[in-house]
Write an enzyme that holds these catalytic residues in place. Structure first.
Site, PDB file in Angstrom:
ATOM      1  N   GLY A  11       0.505  -1.525  -0.352  1.00 42.68           N
ATOM      2  CA  GLY A  11       0.578   0.157   0.181  1.00 42.68           C
ATOM      3  C   GLY A  11       1.047   1.118  -0.087  1.00 42.68           C
ATOM      4  N   ARG A  15      -1.526   8.875   3.598  1.00 42.87           N
ATOM      5  CA  ARG A  15      -1.884   9.435   4.111  1.00 42.87           C
ATOM      6  C   ARG A  15      -1.033   9.826   5.754  1.00 42.87           C
ATOM      7  NH1 ARG A  15      -6.816   5.679   7.324  1.00 42.87           N
ATOM      8  NH2 ARG A  15      -6.159   4.550   6.361  1.00 42.87           N
ATOM      9  N   GLY A  77      -6.528  -4.776  -2.696  1.00 42.33           N
ATOM     10  CA  GLY A  77      -6.914  -5.673  -1.828  1.00 42.33           C
ATOM     11  C   GLY A  77      -5.946  -6.576  -1.597  1.00 42.33           C
ATOM     12  N   TYR A 100       0.687  -7.251   8.353  1.00 49.10           N
ATOM     13  CA  TYR A 100       0.991  -5.885   7.719  1.00 49.10           C
ATOM     14  C   TYR A 100       2.001  -5.260   7.741  1.00 49.10           C
ATOM     15  CZ  TYR A 100      -3.991  -6.096   7.212  1.00 49.10           C
ATOM     16  OH  TYR A 100      -5.306  -6.905   7.089  1.00 49.10           O
ATOM     17  N   ASP A 102       2.644  -2.345   8.218  1.00 48.01           N
ATOM     18  CA  ASP A 102       2.029  -1.548   8.880  1.00 48.01           C
ATOM     19  C   ASP A 102       1.555  -1.563  10.543  1.00 48.01           C
ATOM     20  OD1 ASP A 102      -0.017  -2.529   8.515  1.00 48.01           O
ATOM     21  OD2 ASP A 102      -0.338  -0.771   7.099  1.00 48.01           O
ATOM     22  N   ASN A 227      -1.698   5.004   9.933  1.00 52.66           N
ATOM     23  CA  ASN A 227      -2.142   4.862   8.553  1.00 52.66           C
ATOM     24  C   ASN A 227      -1.793   6.081   9.179  1.00 52.66           C
ATOM     25  OD1 ASN A 227      -3.058   2.864   7.874  1.00 52.66           O
ATOM     26  ND2 ASN A 227      -5.089   3.308   9.940  1.00 52.66           N
ATOM     27  N   LYS A 350      36.460  14.686  18.417  1.00 55.89           N
ATOM     28  CA  LYS A 350      36.218  13.870  16.944  1.00 55.89           C
ATOM     29  C   LYS A 350      37.713  13.022  16.450  1.00 55.89           C
ATOM     30  CE  LYS A 350      36.828  14.812  13.502  1.00 55.89           C
ATOM     31  NZ  LYS A 350      38.414  14.724  12.272  1.00 55.89           N
TER      32      LYS A 350
HETATM   33  C1  UD1 Z   1      -7.710  -4.530   6.305  1.00 59.33           C
HETATM   34  C2  UD1 Z   1      -8.990  -5.423   6.148  1.00 59.33           C
HETATM   35  C3  UD1 Z   1     -10.384  -5.508   8.345  1.00 59.33           C
HETATM   36  C4  UD1 Z   1      -9.380  -4.790   9.668  1.00 59.33           C
HETATM   37  C5  UD1 Z   1      -8.106  -3.911   8.880  1.00 59.33           C
HETATM   38  C6  UD1 Z   1      -7.207  -4.018   9.841  1.00 59.33           C
HETATM   39  C7  UD1 Z   1      -9.031  -6.591   4.689  1.00 59.33           C
HETATM   40  C8  UD1 Z   1     -10.349  -6.609   3.263  1.00 59.33           C
HETATM   41  N1  UD1 Z   1      -9.760  -5.825   5.340  1.00 59.33           N
HETATM   42  O1  UD1 Z   1      -8.375  -3.081   6.561  1.00 59.33           O
HETATM   43  O2  UD1 Z   1     -11.257  -6.168   7.951  1.00 59.33           O
HETATM   44  O3  UD1 Z   1      -9.958  -4.278  10.256  1.00 59.33           O
HETATM   45  O4  UD1 Z   1      -7.168  -4.802   7.788  1.00 59.33           O
HETATM   46  O5  UD1 Z   1      -5.788  -2.965   9.765  1.00 59.33           O
HETATM   47  O6  UD1 Z   1      -7.909  -6.888   4.055  1.00 59.33           O
HETATM   48  N2  UD1 Z   1      -2.270  -4.042   1.347  1.00 59.33           N
HETATM   49  C9  UD1 Z   1      -1.412  -3.998  -0.264  1.00 59.33           C
HETATM   50  N3  UD1 Z   1      -1.928  -4.820  -1.224  1.00 59.33           N
HETATM   51  C10 UD1 Z   1      -2.957  -4.291  -1.282  1.00 59.33           C
HETATM   52  C11 UD1 Z   1      -4.194  -3.738  -0.627  1.00 59.33           C
HETATM   53  C12 UD1 Z   1      -3.069  -3.511   1.041  1.00 59.33           C
HETATM   54  O7  UD1 Z   1      -0.657  -4.511   0.721  1.00 59.33           O
HETATM   55  O8  UD1 Z   1      -3.708  -4.206  -2.384  1.00 59.33           O
HETATM   56  C13 UD1 Z   1      -1.837  -3.925   2.535  1.00 59.33           C
HETATM   57  C14 UD1 Z   1      -1.218  -1.975   2.281  1.00 59.33           C
HETATM   58  O9  UD1 Z   1      -0.045  -1.677   2.550  1.00 59.33           O
HETATM   59  C15 UD1 Z   1      -1.627  -2.133   4.727  1.00 59.33           C
HETATM   60  C16 UD1 Z   1      -2.628  -3.490   4.673  1.00 59.33           C
HETATM   61  O10 UD1 Z   1      -2.588  -4.758   3.769  1.00 59.33           O
HETATM   62  O11 UD1 Z   1      -0.271  -3.095   4.879  1.00 59.33           O
HETATM   63  C17 UD1 Z   1      -3.665  -3.634   4.964  1.00 59.33           C
HETATM   64  O12 UD1 Z   1      -4.280  -2.620   4.140  1.00 59.33           O
HETATM   65  P1  UD1 Z   1      -5.311  -1.456   4.036  1.00 59.33           P
HETATM   66  O13 UD1 Z   1      -6.263  -0.665   3.262  1.00 59.33           O
HETATM   67  O14 UD1 Z   1      -4.797  -0.556   5.528  1.00 59.33           O
HETATM   68  O15 UD1 Z   1      -6.544  -2.367   5.101  1.00 59.33           O
HETATM   69  P2  UD1 Z   1      -8.063  -2.689   5.002  1.00 59.33           P
HETATM   70  O16 UD1 Z   1      -8.794  -2.793   3.714  1.00 59.33           O
HETATM   71  O17 UD1 Z   1      -8.865  -0.896   5.143  1.00 59.33           O
HETATM   72 CA    CA Z   2      -4.592   0.220   8.114  1.00 52.88          CA
END
Ligand code: UD1
Ligand code: CA
Length: 466
Positions: A11, A15, A77, A100, A102, A227, A350
């Site tokens: 991702g 933000r 996703g 993740y 992060d 985030n 130094k």
């Molecule tokens: C996701 C979960 C949600 C959970 C939340 C916790 C899904 C559909 N939803 O939310 O249930 O409560 O995490 O934080 O999974 N990422 C990728 N590639 C992508 C999309 C995301 O690598 O195509 C990575 C992002 O960099 C991030 C993590 O996956 O580190 C989560 O992505 P983010 O968009 O923050 O999570 P949500 O989909 O909002």
């Molecule tokens: Ca997130």
């Protein structure tokens, strides 16, 4: 059972409003993805795949050999992201942990507990959940009347009733590896966000008659995903408290944890006392029985035992046992002092090595120097190491005495036991045991002070009349 890990880090992190890619933002001195990879390592994962996308090169160059990589070119996703790892892990038998990049606060203890439940229940999937005060924006855990997990629903797809649920998906899971990649093939993007949700895998497995489980983290902070910069500071604060606590339990006195900043990889011995306003960073290691701070900013410094450092800055320095530094000293890279040395107020070092028992007590600059044992460098003495083009070395032998306000014009050597008198500007080597004096001889003019004053007064009076 073979355990593998997939770390999602593709991702963009819009933000964060940053040039630095999100998972590379440091928390307590270490990039977030570094914390996650360390946790994965501690949880004994045999293979780790990092899914990279935005900032792929930067993330890859930071992570290096610690993991394998797959590229997710477009972020469609979390389900799509995991699918990218199929090329590497598709043929594996075992359990795959998903995290993740992060979520730096998750601990290996929690991941181990998640794995343990997963294997004990022979589940196809186990999700790490948490009950949080504010579930806004997060996926909700759906359970039936008997508490069995049915699936996960994203905030944007929640009914009003589901929105009220406070048990959330942290985004961390264990999956049976083969079942994970099978189920991912069935995930569609017909949802509010038009994304391929990893969370849908839970429902797909459930409907196929598989066991799905949830493990609830006791501390919801472990699931916090960063985030934006607000979240970054929150993570920093929680991590910082955790690090301080770890040292306290290991026998370090921290006078005021809220005013103490200790980075993740710092090592501190028992019975050391840390006073407020102290920052200990990077690969700093501190021995036992030290007094550090108040106001010590210490980076990548190796400190022995029984050392005092107060109101001072050090970086890439080495400080021997029972030495004292400060107040207001500055030890720059390459400063290396032996045991029982004293580096006093307004002293800068130094690239300087000092032997045991050597003292530089006040107002000195010692740069590009090799100084022996039991040397005394007087107040205001300096090495003149730079001619505008070249840096040159000053050598001072054991037991030498360098008087106050001496300039040592490098390259120059002062031999063992030599004595350089105060105010000298030394341009030539001083042999061992010699006394060097390099200053104008003093002239006294008897009663001249009053004459001088009278003359000055007269000049002032004249000026006043005009
Ligand atoms: C996701 C979960 C949600 C959970 C939340 C916790 C899904 C559909 N939803 O939310 O249930 O409560 O995490 O934080 O999974 N990422 C990728 N590639 C992508 C999309 C995301 O690598 O195509 C990575 C992002 O960099 C991030 C993590 O996956 O580190 C989560 O992505 P983010 O968009 O923050 O999570 P949500 O989909 O909002
Ligand atoms: Ca997130």
């Amino acid at each position: 059972m073979k355990v593998m890990a997939i770390v999602l880090a593709a991702g963009q992190g819009k933000r964060m409003k940053s040039k630095l890619y999100k998972v590379l933002h440091p928390v307590c001195g270490k990039p977030m993805v570094g914390h996650v990879l360390e946790t994965v390592k501690e949880a004994a994962c045999e293979r780790t795949v990092v899914v990279v996308g935005h900032g792929a090169e930067a993330v890859q160059s930071y992570v290096g050999n610690e993991a394998e990589f797959v590229l997710q070119e477009r972020q469609l996703g979390t389900g799509h992201a995991v699918q990218q790892a199929e090329s590497l892990l598709g043929g594996e038998q075992g359990t795959t942990v998903i995290l993740y990049g992060d979520t730096p606060l998750v601990t290996s203890g929690t991941i181990r507990a998640l794995l343990e439940l997963h294997e004990r229940k022979k589940s196809a999937a186990t999700v790490l959940t948490a009950v949080v005060p504010n579930p806004q924006g997060l996926g909700r855990i759906i359970r039936d009347e008997s508490g069995l997990v049915q699936g996960i629903v994203e905030q944007k797809d929640c009914s009003e009733e589901q929105t009220a649920i406070t048990e959330i998906n942290t985004g961390m899971y264990c999956f049976d590896n083969a079942k994970l990649f099978d189920a991912l093939k069935q995930v569609k993007n017909d949802n509010a966000q038009g994304e391929y949700y990893l969370t849908d895998v839970m429902g797909i497995l459930k409907n196929a008659g598989e066991t799905i489980e949830a493990y609830r983290a006791s501390d919801f902070a472990e699931g916090i995903g960063v985030n934006d910069r607000v979240g970054l500071a929150e993570a920093e604060q929680l991590m910082r408290a955790r690090i301080v606590r770890k040292h306290q339990i290991a026998g370090v006195t921290v006078i005021d944890p809220a005013a103490t900043y200790i980075e993740a990889d710092v090592v501190i011995g028992a019975d050391t006392v840390i006073y407020p306003g102290t920052m200990l960073r990077g690969r700093t290691s501190i021995g036992e029985d030290c007094v550090i701070g108040p106001q010590a900013d210490i980076t990548d410094t190796t400190i022995g035992s029984g050392v005092t450092v107060k109101h001072s800055v050090t970086a890439e320095a080495v400080i021997g046992d029972e030495s004292s530094v400060g107040p207001y000293a500055y030890m720059r890279p390459g400063s290396k002092i032996g045991a029982r040395c004293k580096i006093g107020d307004f002293v800068e070092l130094k690239n300087a090595e000092l032997g045991d028992d050597t003292k530089v007590s006040h107002l000195s600059y010692v740069g590009d120097a090799k100084v022996g044992k039991d040397v005394n460098i007087g107040c205001g003495a300096i090495t003149v190491n730079y001619d505008g083009y070249n840096k040159s070395i000053t050598e001072i032998g054991d037991n030498a005495f360098v008087g106050s306000n001496v300039n040592l014009i490098a390259p120059v050597k002062v031999g063992d036991g030599a004595y350089v008198v105060a105010g000298s500007t030394i341009t030539h080597d001083v042999p061992a045991g010699d006394l060097a004096i390099a200053r104008e001889r003093q002239v006294n003019k008897p009663a001249y002070a009053d004459k001088l004053r009278a003359r000055a007064r007269a000049r002032k009076d004249n000026a006043g009349k005009q």
